[in-house]
Scaffold this active site. Structure first.
Site, mmCIF file in Angstrom:
data_model
loop_
_atom_site.group_PDB
_atom_site.id
_atom_site.type_symbol
_atom_site.label_atom_id
_atom_site.label_comp_id
_atom_site.label_asym_id
_atom_site.label_seq_id
_atom_site.Cartn_x
_atom_site.Cartn_y
_atom_site.Cartn_z
ATOM 1 N N VAL A 61 43.086 44.728 36.563
ATOM 2 C CA VAL A 61 42.354 45.765 35.762
ATOM 3 C C VAL A 61 42.135 45.216 33.998
ATOM 4 O O VAL A 61 41.559 45.530 33.266
ATOM 5 C CB VAL A 61 43.150 47.574 35.823
ATOM 6 C CG1 VAL A 61 44.383 47.078 34.924
ATOM 7 C CG2 VAL A 61 41.996 48.072 34.874
ATOM 8 N N TYR A 62 43.152 44.546 34.354
ATOM 9 C CA TYR A 62 43.226 43.216 32.762
ATOM 10 C C TYR A 62 42.022 42.837 32.658
ATOM 11 O O TYR A 62 41.144 41.853 33.594
ATOM 12 C CB TYR A 62 44.221 42.421 32.280
ATOM 13 C CG TYR A 62 45.874 43.327 32.480
ATOM 14 C CD1 TYR A 62 46.026 44.821 32.512
ATOM 15 C CD2 TYR A 62 47.135 42.793 32.670
ATOM 16 C CE1 TYR A 62 47.054 45.228 32.240
ATOM 17 C CE2 TYR A 62 48.190 43.178 32.439
ATOM 18 C CZ TYR A 62 48.276 43.950 32.987
ATOM 19 O OH TYR A 62 49.576 44.747 32.815
ATOM 20 N N SER A 63 41.124 43.652 31.844
ATOM 21 C CA SER A 63 40.308 42.542 31.554
ATOM 22 C C SER A 63 38.643 42.619 32.389
ATOM 23 O O SER A 63 38.093 41.000 32.861
ATOM 24 C CB SER A 63 39.857 41.543 30.877
ATOM 25 O OG SER A 63 40.938 41.106 29.501
ATOM 26 N N ASN A 64 38.996 43.216 32.967
ATOM 27 C CA ASN A 64 37.829 43.807 34.878
ATOM 28 C C ASN A 64 38.115 42.420 35.632
ATOM 29 O O ASN A 64 37.713 41.374 35.685
ATOM 30 C CB ASN A 64 36.446 43.466 34.469
ATOM 31 C CG ASN A 64 35.762 43.421 35.390
ATOM 32 O OD1 ASN A 64 36.383 44.913 36.221
ATOM 33 N ND2 ASN A 64 34.823 43.556 35.788
ATOM 34 N N GLY A 65 39.261 41.509 35.676
ATOM 35 C CA GLY A 65 39.678 40.572 36.506
ATOM 36 C C GLY A 65 39.799 38.964 36.160
ATOM 37 O O GLY A 65 40.531 38.038 36.331
#
Length: 359
Positions: A61-65
């Protein structure tokens, strides 16, 4: 660098690890943390490995991958030198199966993370949140299958309540499935709730703590002081609402004590705050965040020295808060205290029996 067992497992991890939440940062939260590209990420990885820090933590989920992608590129060609920890379970889309830890989601999420990280295995996968809609038997059996398939080496959790962890471990023990060995938790001098339930659970069940936000969501950097406005450049202006709240007076009391100890030791406030955590029971590794080389090198100075017993006691007193029911009777009433000795005693006794006693 000191290395410790990750909970009751055979995996050795450094007492300091690196959090890659700043890698590829975008959006209101992760963009405020930082936006580290591949070249700078590679340089930060170089510094970490040079200091003995070989554990790198991220999440889908960190910056959408993007964080996983940048980390994968930064460690390319040296996979055998590093340990990768990532997390899954939080929403990655708007679809009905884009969140949670169902069998379908877990298998797909692990495969996607392997692709982004450009690796064929993950050293530690942690579930980012408890999924009340999926039976724990489905979750634990799927994780066990992924371990047996060689895609995962170890498993853990993050942001779980104590009963959620125990329910999961009970299912694993009942069926002979892989057990959780790690619990990634919020823990700092301005956030000691971990000690009330989850720390005793970690001692009893063999879960090592990986500490996130050890500087209290950026409040223990030394830049926030009593009687002074929050610095204009502080990321708390954008991110405070995302993290655990802290009452101002409690924060200032802790910072005052940190100031005193920092002056006595010749160390910085962040280094003192991190060193305090390294003495706490069940802590296997403290995750450092750094937007640049200067921040990283400063935080790496938290190891190689120790606070005195008196300094620890002073920090303990400044950061102490009254535990909520049913925890406070154990500390305040003699009868309860006899039945529930301090977790430090249980932890040190357990480590001594294993031949690994340490502060």
């Amino acid at each position: 660098m000191e290395y410790r067992s990750l909970g009751r497992s055979g995996l050795k991890v450094p007492v300091l690890s690196f959090g890659a939440g700043t890698f590829g940062g975008s959006g209101p939260l992760f963009g405020a943390w930082g936006n580290t590209g591949v070249d700078e990420a590679r340089r930060l990885v170089d510094i970490c490995l040079g200091a003995g820090v070989n554990l790198f933590d991220t999440a889908d989920v960190y910056s959408n991958g993007a964080s996983e992608e940048v980390l994968g590129a930064a460690i390319k060609g040296r996979r055998g030198q590093v340990l990768i920890s990532t997390k899954t379970g939080l929403p990655m889309g708007d679809g009905p199966n884009d969140a949670g830890t169902s069998r379908r989601r877990l298998v797909a999420s692990v495969d996607a993370a392997l692709s982004r990280l450009d690796t064929d295995y993950i050293d530690l996968l942690q579930l980012h949140a408890f999924d009340a809609g999926t039976p724990v038997e489905e979750v634990m059996s799927t994780l066990d299958d992924l371990v047996r398939a060689g895609k995962l080496r170890y498993i853990g959790v993050s942001n779980f309540a104590g009963w959620q962890i125990m329910k999961s471990l009970a299912a694993a023990d009942r069926h002979g499935w892989s057990r959780y060995v790690a619990n990634q938790v919020y823990y700092s001098l301005v956030g000691r709730d971990y000690e009330w339930d989850l720390m005793p659970l970690g001692v009893d069940q063999g879960l090592g703590a990986l500490v996130w936000s050890p500087l209290g969501w950026g409040r223990l950097t030394g830049k926030i002081r009593r009687g002074a406005p929050m610095p204009a450049g502080s990321r708390l202006h954008e991110t405070a609402s995302f993290g655990p709240p802290v009452e101002d007076e409690h924060l200032y009391r802790v910072v005052d004590a940190l100031d005193e100890v920092a002056e006595e030791t010749g160390r910085t406030i962040p280094q003192v705050a991190l060193n305090w955590l390294l003495r706490r029971p069940t802590v296997s590794s403290v995750i450092l965040g750094a937007r640049n080389e200067e921040q990283l090198r400063q935080n790496l100075g938290a190891v190689g020295w120790s606070l005195t017993v008196e300094q620890v006691a002073r920090l303990d007193a400044a950061s102490a808060v009254t535990a909520p029911y049913p925890h406070f009777p154990y500390r305040r009433q003699e009868g309860f205290a006899r039945l529930n000795p301090p977790v430090e005693a249980a932890y040190l006794g357990d480590r001594a029996a294993a031949g690994e006693m340490r502060p």
